[in-house]
Structures are given as structure tokens and as C-alpha cells.
Motif scaffolding. Structure first.
Motif, PDB file in Angstrom:
ATOM      1  N   ASN A 110     -67.744 157.156  91.860  1.00 25.07           N
ATOM      2  CA  ASN A 110     -68.707 157.857  92.709  1.00 25.07           C
ATOM      3  C   ASN A 110     -68.782 157.208  94.089  1.00 25.07           C
ATOM      4  O   ASN A 110     -69.180 156.042  94.233  1.00 25.07           O
ATOM      5  CB  ASN A 110     -70.087 157.829  92.047  1.00 25.07           C
ATOM      6  N   ARG A 111     -68.399 157.963  95.103  1.00 24.31           N
ATOM      7  CA  ARG A 111     -68.311 157.419  96.458  1.00 24.31           C
ATOM      8  C   ARG A 111     -69.680 157.173  97.079  1.00 24.31           C
ATOM      9  O   ARG A 111     -69.854 156.236  97.861  1.00 24.31           O
ATOM     10  CB  ARG A 111     -67.482 158.379  97.329  1.00 24.31           C
ATOM     11  N   LYS A 112     -70.644 157.995  96.743  1.00 23.56           N
ATOM     12  CA  LYS A 112     -71.983 157.827  97.306  1.00 23.56           C
ATOM     13  C   LYS A 112     -72.612 156.506  96.881  1.00 23.56           C
ATOM     14  O   LYS A 112     -73.226 155.808  97.697  1.00 23.56           O
ATOM     15  CB  LYS A 112     -72.871 159.004  96.863  1.00 23.56           C
ATOM     16  N   VAL A 113     -72.440 156.149  95.631  1.00 23.18           N
ATOM     17  CA  VAL A 113     -73.004 154.890  95.120  1.00 23.18           C
ATOM     18  C   VAL A 113     -72.311 153.694  95.774  1.00 23.18           C
ATOM     19  O   VAL A 113     -72.961 152.712  96.175  1.00 23.18           O
ATOM     20  CB  VAL A 113     -72.873 154.831  93.591  1.00 23.18           C
ATOM     21  N   ILE A 114     -70.991 153.767  95.892  1.00 28.81           N
ATOM     22  CA  ILE A 114     -70.246 152.663  96.509  1.00 28.81           C
ATOM     23  C   ILE A 114     -70.711 152.435  97.943  1.00 28.81           C
ATOM     24  O   ILE A 114     -70.957 151.297  98.364  1.00 28.81           O
ATOM     25  CB  ILE A 114     -68.738 152.952  96.473  1.00 28.81           C
ATOM     26  N   MET A 115     -70.858 153.507  98.700  1.00 26.59           N
ATOM     27  CA  MET A 115     -71.300 153.373 100.093  1.00 26.59           C
ATOM     28  C   MET A 115     -72.723 152.835 100.185  1.00 26.59           C
ATOM     29  O   MET A 115     -73.025 152.003 101.058  1.00 26.59           O
ATOM     30  CB  MET A 115     -71.198 154.722 100.809  1.00 26.59           C
ATOM     31  N   SER A 116     -73.590 153.286  99.299  1.00 35.42           N
ATOM     32  CA  SER A 116     -74.991 152.848  99.349  1.00 35.42           C
ATOM     33  C   SER A 116     -75.107 151.344  99.121  1.00 35.42           C
ATOM     34  O   SER A 116     -75.824 150.643  99.843  1.00 35.42           O
ATOM     35  CB  SER A 116     -75.815 153.603  98.305  1.00 35.42           C
ATOM     36  N   VAL A 117     -74.387 150.834  98.114  1.00 33.50           N
ATOM     37  CA  VAL A 117     -74.423 149.399  97.830  1.00 33.50           C
ATOM     38  C   VAL A 117     -73.836 148.613  99.002  1.00 33.50           C
ATOM     39  O   VAL A 117     -74.384 147.583  99.424  1.00 33.50           O
ATOM     40  CB  VAL A 117     -73.655 149.092  96.535  1.00 33.50           C
ATOM     41  N   GLY A 118     -72.739 149.102  99.571  1.00 37.17           N
ATOM     42  CA  GLY A 118     -72.109 148.399 100.678  1.00 37.17           C
ATOM     43  C   GLY A 118     -72.982 148.339 101.916  1.00 37.17           C
ATOM     44  O   GLY A 118     -73.075 147.304 102.578  1.00 37.17           O
ATOM     45  N   ILE A 119     -73.634 149.445 102.251  1.00 40.72           N
ATOM     46  CA  ILE A 119     -74.482 149.474 103.448  1.00 40.72           C
ATOM     47  C   ILE A 119     -75.719 148.604 103.257  1.00 40.72           C
ATOM     48  O   ILE A 119     -76.188 147.950 104.201  1.00 40.72           O
ATOM     49  CB  ILE A 119     -74.865 150.930 103.778  1.00 40.72           C
ATOM     50  N   MET A 120     -76.264 148.577 102.049  1.00 37.60           N
ATOM     51  CA  MET A 120     -77.398 147.688 101.781  1.00 37.60           C
ATOM     52  C   MET A 120     -76.997 146.229 101.998  1.00 37.60           C
ATOM     53  O   MET A 120     -77.724 145.453 102.642  1.00 37.60           O
ATOM     54  CB  MET A 120     -77.888 147.901 100.348  1.00 37.60           C
ATOM     55  N   PHE A 121     -75.839 145.851 101.481  1.00 40.03           N
ATOM     56  CA  PHE A 121     -75.351 144.483 101.660  1.00 40.03           C
ATOM     57  C   PHE A 121     -75.112 144.173 103.131  1.00 40.03           C
ATOM     58  O   PHE A 121     -75.491 143.105 103.623  1.00 40.03           O
ATOM     59  CB  PHE A 121     -74.064 144.303 100.857  1.00 40.03           C
ATOM     60  N   TRP A 122     -74.501 145.106 103.837  1.00 33.38           N
ATOM     61  CA  TRP A 122     -74.231 144.923 105.267  1.00 33.38           C
ATOM     62  C   TRP A 122     -75.527 144.718 106.058  1.00 33.38           C
ATOM     63  O   TRP A 122     -75.611 143.842 106.930  1.00 33.38           O
ATOM     64  CB  TRP A 122     -73.454 146.138 105.781  1.00 33.38           C
ATOM     65  N   SER A 123     -76.555 145.497 105.761  1.00 31.88           N
ATOM     66  CA  SER A 123     -77.827 145.380 106.490  1.00 31.88           C
ATOM     67  C   SER A 123     -78.475 144.017 106.268  1.00 31.88           C
ATOM     68  O   SER A 123     -78.975 143.396 107.219  1.00 31.88           O
ATOM     69  CB  SER A 123     -78.784 146.497 106.044  1.00 31.88           C
TER      70      SER A 123
END
Length: 529
Positions: A110-123
Motif C-alpha cells: 500500500n503506497r499511501k501507508v508507506i508515504m505517510s510513515v515516511g513523511i512523519m519520520f521526515w517531519s
């Protein structure tokens, strides 16, 4: 087994619907032809593109905030050009090496979940980088042979903590890799042909606009607070908003369904098989090397242009030397505005010219990319050479050079999407990121800084400016080489596009057969009669 049970199990194989169809027939539901093939409504698809564009803007805004306050960071830590270039290099390196992993995941989960976790970490990591100290004071008992405290009142401390800023900036690349490899593939699964090109244009507008806003926000927030640390505290909060939008608004589209190749009917191969197929796709490989030249030039200018313009103003006597913080706020502001405007003009003009030229030749896209790079080279050369004579002329040449350079962004992405089959697109995006950054902007900022340091004979204002000027001339040469790669791409683009469009499973490749709600992999030869 009854006849009814046999029919229920075989129906999904001959049906155009996905394996997730609920039993009980189509009664009470809209006719299949009225449902969007991607499984996402037109309104939600548009909102998805806008949200992805917003995140892409934050991505590049954060990436170039450091460049907007680079003179302040140099003065704060007392570092030379080589170490300054490392700030961009460590970020790009982590971003580059993790892209293939996220590309692999993006093609399978699931691409949406992968992006959400990555952006949270980046922030969170970006916020942590804004608290990097210059030094940490320690309490040490005096000894008889210790030197006396400094007469200027400064405190004793452990060595400067520039390494901590390098570490956190490197970790920022982890989060950004999770997004950049996946977002374009979601747009590809929502739109096709002309609509896809238009939506990719909107998406890639965010690159130059976000970069320009990074310079502007970085310099202005740092100047208002009289502390460059505050410039890094703007994007984390906006990133958390992006995570919420991803989770509650964006819907995962069905891979390949918009192209009449539903995800359940499109075979998946191993990662090594994907890489082998991509390496034989000459349009993809050559356009990747062409885009590498774009990354090299933009990476060099992104980090060093405001500092170069500031040193030129000091050399000509228009500005005093930097002795305190907020050194190059006006130069970063002007360069940021130019980057925003030229980005919009470049991306829009590139797409428009390509669209008009497609009516005459199928090779329009790589030809437009080649023209953009070849035209940008002389303007960038003139901008660098005229910096010591006329600031106005320098900004004019930068304007035209960046406009032509920005013509490539959306077109290169579109080339990748139509010469690569849907189940390999995230991997292709990751592979392109690795190559373009490895040979492009991962090393170019550091290389420019090292060359500048090696050419500097003294630490005078003259040689601080002259050495950086000579090292930046390398950008014009690389732009010409990149134009040559895009011209070579034009030789293969038609054949590679036809092969991707008409791609079908071979006898040696497995296909997915829905059976009682499950995916079963069987050889093609066992189901063909």
C-alpha cells in the motif's frame, strides 16, 4: 464439487472485475462501465493530485531551506566550502540509497501507508535538526596546568557540532525517499495520456516553486528571528498536516486499471527481473542519464547560487562582508523569487511545446528536453561570467538559464511512465533517483565546494569569489552533455513506448488468477488452450 461451486470459482477469472468483488452478483450496484477503472472518483483523484503536489512542494521547500541560510551556517560553525557542500551531499546520499527499497515496497504494498510513515519520520527529523547546537558546554574541574579561560568571555566546550547537523540532514533523506519514488506512480494510475501529462505538470510545478520558497522562507524567517535554526522549523508542522491529508483523503488506486491493465491481470516479476528489463529499455536508461545532468546543474546552483551572488556583491563593494547572522538574506530572497517564476514558466512552456510538437513527431518529448538543456548552458555561463560586472545582467541570465532548465521536469517523468509497464514504475522511479543523484546532485555541491577550495590561493574576498566562480563554470559543460543524452533518447523512444503499451505476459511469466477470493499464481501455459 457442485456445478454451482465450479461456476463461482471460475467466474472471477473470466470477469473484468478485481478479485475483491463481493459475491452476490451486481444487483443493486452501478453498472461496471460507470465506475472509474482506478477505483477512485474524479473529484477524489483531483484532490489526490493536489495533496501530492502540496507534499512535493514541502519536500523541495525543506530541501533548499538550508541553501537560503548557508552563509549564516558557514559563519556559525566556521566551516569552508567543502564542508558546506556536504550538507546537501549527505541528504542526497541517504535519499538515493534508500530509494530502491521504497521503490520495491511501492510496487508491492500500500503506497499511501508507506508515504505517510515516511513523511512523519521526515517531519520529526527536520524538527530535530533545527536544535543543532554550536557547542555543548561542559563542567570541568580546573587543574594546575589548565590554560586560563578565554579573555573574550567565551565558554569552554566540546568541539563544534556540525556533525550533528550533517546526521540529521542525512536522516531527512530517508523520509523523502519514501515519497518521491511512489507519488508519480499514483498519478499514473489515476490518469492517462493528455490528462496524465497535465497532472504531472501540476505535480512538478512544486519542484521549482518549492525550491524557491525554500530560499525565501529560509532567509526571511532566519532573518526575522536573527537565528538560522528557526528557518528549519517551518516545514515540520506543515508535514504533519500532509500526513493527515494522506490518511483521510487519498485513496489507493488500482495499479494499471486506468490503462485497461488491471492490477490483478498484470503479472509481477522479481526485483532482479525488473532491473534486467529496465536495463534493456534504452529510452529509460538514456533519459535517466540526461536527467542526471539536470540534477547535477540544479544541485550545484541550488546550494551555491545565493552564496555566489553574495560573494560577488562583497567583491564589487555593493555589500559589506558577513560578520554576523543573516548574511545573504536579500540574495536568497531574489534568487528564490526567480526560481519560483522560472520554474512555473519552464514547466508550463516545456509541456506546451511538447504537446504542440507531438502532432509532428513522436520524438517530441526527448527533443524538447534536449533543447532545454542545450539552451540553458550558454545563459548559465554568461550569468557566472557577468557576476563581477553587473548584478542585473547576472539575474537576467539566471532567469533565462533556469527557465530552459526547468522545461525537463514534467516531460522526463512522463517519458518514464509511458515506456515502463505499471508494475515496474516504482522500481523505475527508484532506479532513476539512484542514478541521477549518484552521478548528479549527490556529489555536485560537494565537488563544487572542493574545487573552489583547491583553486583559492588566499582567503581574500577576491579569491573567495573567483574560486567559486571558476568551479561553477562546470555546470554549463554538464548541461551540454545532458542535452546529448536526450538527443540519443529520441532514437529509441518510439519502439520502447510501443513495447510498454503492448506488453503482455510471456509463457515463462506467472499471472494472477483470482480463485475464491485469493490470488493464485499459475504458469500461462496451464490455463491457455
Amino acid at each position: 464439487m457442485s456445478l454451482a461451486e465450479t461456476a463461482s470459482e471460475s467466474a472471477p477469472f473470466f470477469s473484468e472485475d478485481s478479485e475483491g468483488e463481493e459475491p452476490g452478483g451486481s444487483a443493486g450496484r452501478r453498472p461496471p462501465e460507470e465506475e472509474p477503472p482506478s477505483g477512485v472518483s474524479s473529484v477524489r483523484a483531483l484532490l489526490t493530485v493536489l495533496i501530492l503536489c502540496y507534499i512535493n512542494l514541502l519536500n523541495y521547500m525543506d530541501r533548499f531551506t538550508v541553501a537560503g541560510v548557508l552563509p549564516d551556517i558557514e559563519q556559525y560553525f566556521g566551516i569552508d566550502d567543502g564542508k558546506s557542500g556536504l550538507l546537501q551531499t549527505v541528504f542526497i546520499c541517504s535519499y538515493m540509497f534508500l530509494a530502491p527499497a521504497f521503490g520495491y515496497l511501492g510496487d508491492r504494498y500500500n503506497r499511501k501507508v508507506i508515504m505517510s510513515v515516511g513523511i512523519m519520520f521526515w517531519s520529526l527529523v527536520t524538527l530535530a535538526s533545527s536544535y543543532t547546537p554550536k557547542e555543548v558546554s561542559v563542567c570541568v574541574l580546573p587543574l594546575p596546568f589548565d590554560p586560563p579561560p578565554p579573555a573574550d568571555g567565551t565558554s569552554l566546550g566540546v568541539p563544534q557540532h556540525f556533525w550533528a547537523l550533517l546526521l540529521t540532514r542525512g536522516l531527512v533523506g530517508v523520509g523523502e525517499a519514501s515519497y518521491s519514488t511512489i507519488a508519480p506512480t499514483i498519478i499514473a494510475d489515476l490518469y492517462v495520456k493528455g490528462q496524465r501529462t497535465n497532472m504531472l505538470s501540476v505535480f512538478y510545478f512544486a519542484i521549482p516553486v518549492g525550491s524557491g520558497l525554500g530560499y525565501i522562507v529560509g532567509s526571511q524567517v532566519g532573518g526575522a528571528a536573527q537565528d538560522w535554526h528557526w528557518a528549519l522549523r517551518v516545514t515540520p508542522g506543515l508535514g504533519l498536516i500532509a500526513v493527515l491529508l494522506l490518511l483521510f483523503v487519498v485513496k489507493e488506486p488500482i495499479r494499471g486499471a486506468i490503462e485497461d491493465r488491471p492490477e490483478d491481470h498484470t503479472q509481477r516479476t522479481s526485483w532482479l527481473a525488473d532491473l534486467q528489463a529496465l536495463s534493456k529499455n534504452y529510452s529509460f536508461v538514456l533519459s535517466t542519464f540526461g536527467f542526471t545532468a539536470v540534477a547535477f546543474v540544479t544541485g550545484s546552483l541550488a546550494l551555491w547560487a545565493p552564496t555566489f551572488l553574495f560573494r560577488a556583491a562583497v567583491f564589487t563593494g555593493e555589500r559589506p562582508p558577513c560578520s554576523e547572522g543573516n548574511c545573504a538574506s536579500s540574495d536568497s530572497l531574489i534568487f528564490g523569487v526567480i526560481t519560483c517564476v522560472t520554474g512555473v514558466l519552464g514547466v508550463a512552456s516545456g509541456v506546451q511545446v511538447s504537446r504542440q510538437l507531438r502532432t509532428r513527431t513522436a520524438r517530441a518529448d526527448p527533443l524538447v528536453c534536449a533543447a532545454g538543456l542545450l539552451l540553458s548552458a550558454p545563459f548559465l555561463y554568461l550569468a557566472i561570467v557577468f557576476a563581477q560586472a553587473s548584478t542585473t545582467a547576472t539575474y537576467v541570465f539566471i532567469f533565462f538559464g533556469e527557465t530552459f532548465l526547468s522545461m525537463n521536469w514534467a516531460i522526463v517523468a512522463d517519458i518514464l511512465l509511458y515506456v515502463v509497464v505499471p508494475t515496474r514504475r516504482s522500481t523505475a522511479e527508484a532506479f532513476q533517483i539512484v542514478i541521477s543523484h549518484l552521478l548528479g546532485d549527490a556529489g555536485s555541491p560537494y565537488m563544487i565546494g572542493v574545487v573552489s577550495d583547491s583553486l583559492r590561493r588566499t582567503d581574500s574576498f577576491l579569491w573567495q569569489f573567483r574560486s567559486l566562480q571558476l568551479s561553477l563554470l562546470l555546470c554549463s559543460f554538464v548541461a551540454v552533455v545532458g542535452g546529448g543524452f536526450f538527443l540519443a533518447t529520441a532514437l529509441f523512444i518510439e519502439g520502447d513506448r510501443d513495447r510498454a503499451t503492448n506488453h503482455a505476459p510471456t509463457e515463462d511469466e506467472p499471472i494472477v488468477v483470482p480463485q475464491s477470493g485469493r490470488s493464485t499464481r499459475v504458469p500461462v501455459s496451464s490455463v491457455l488452450i
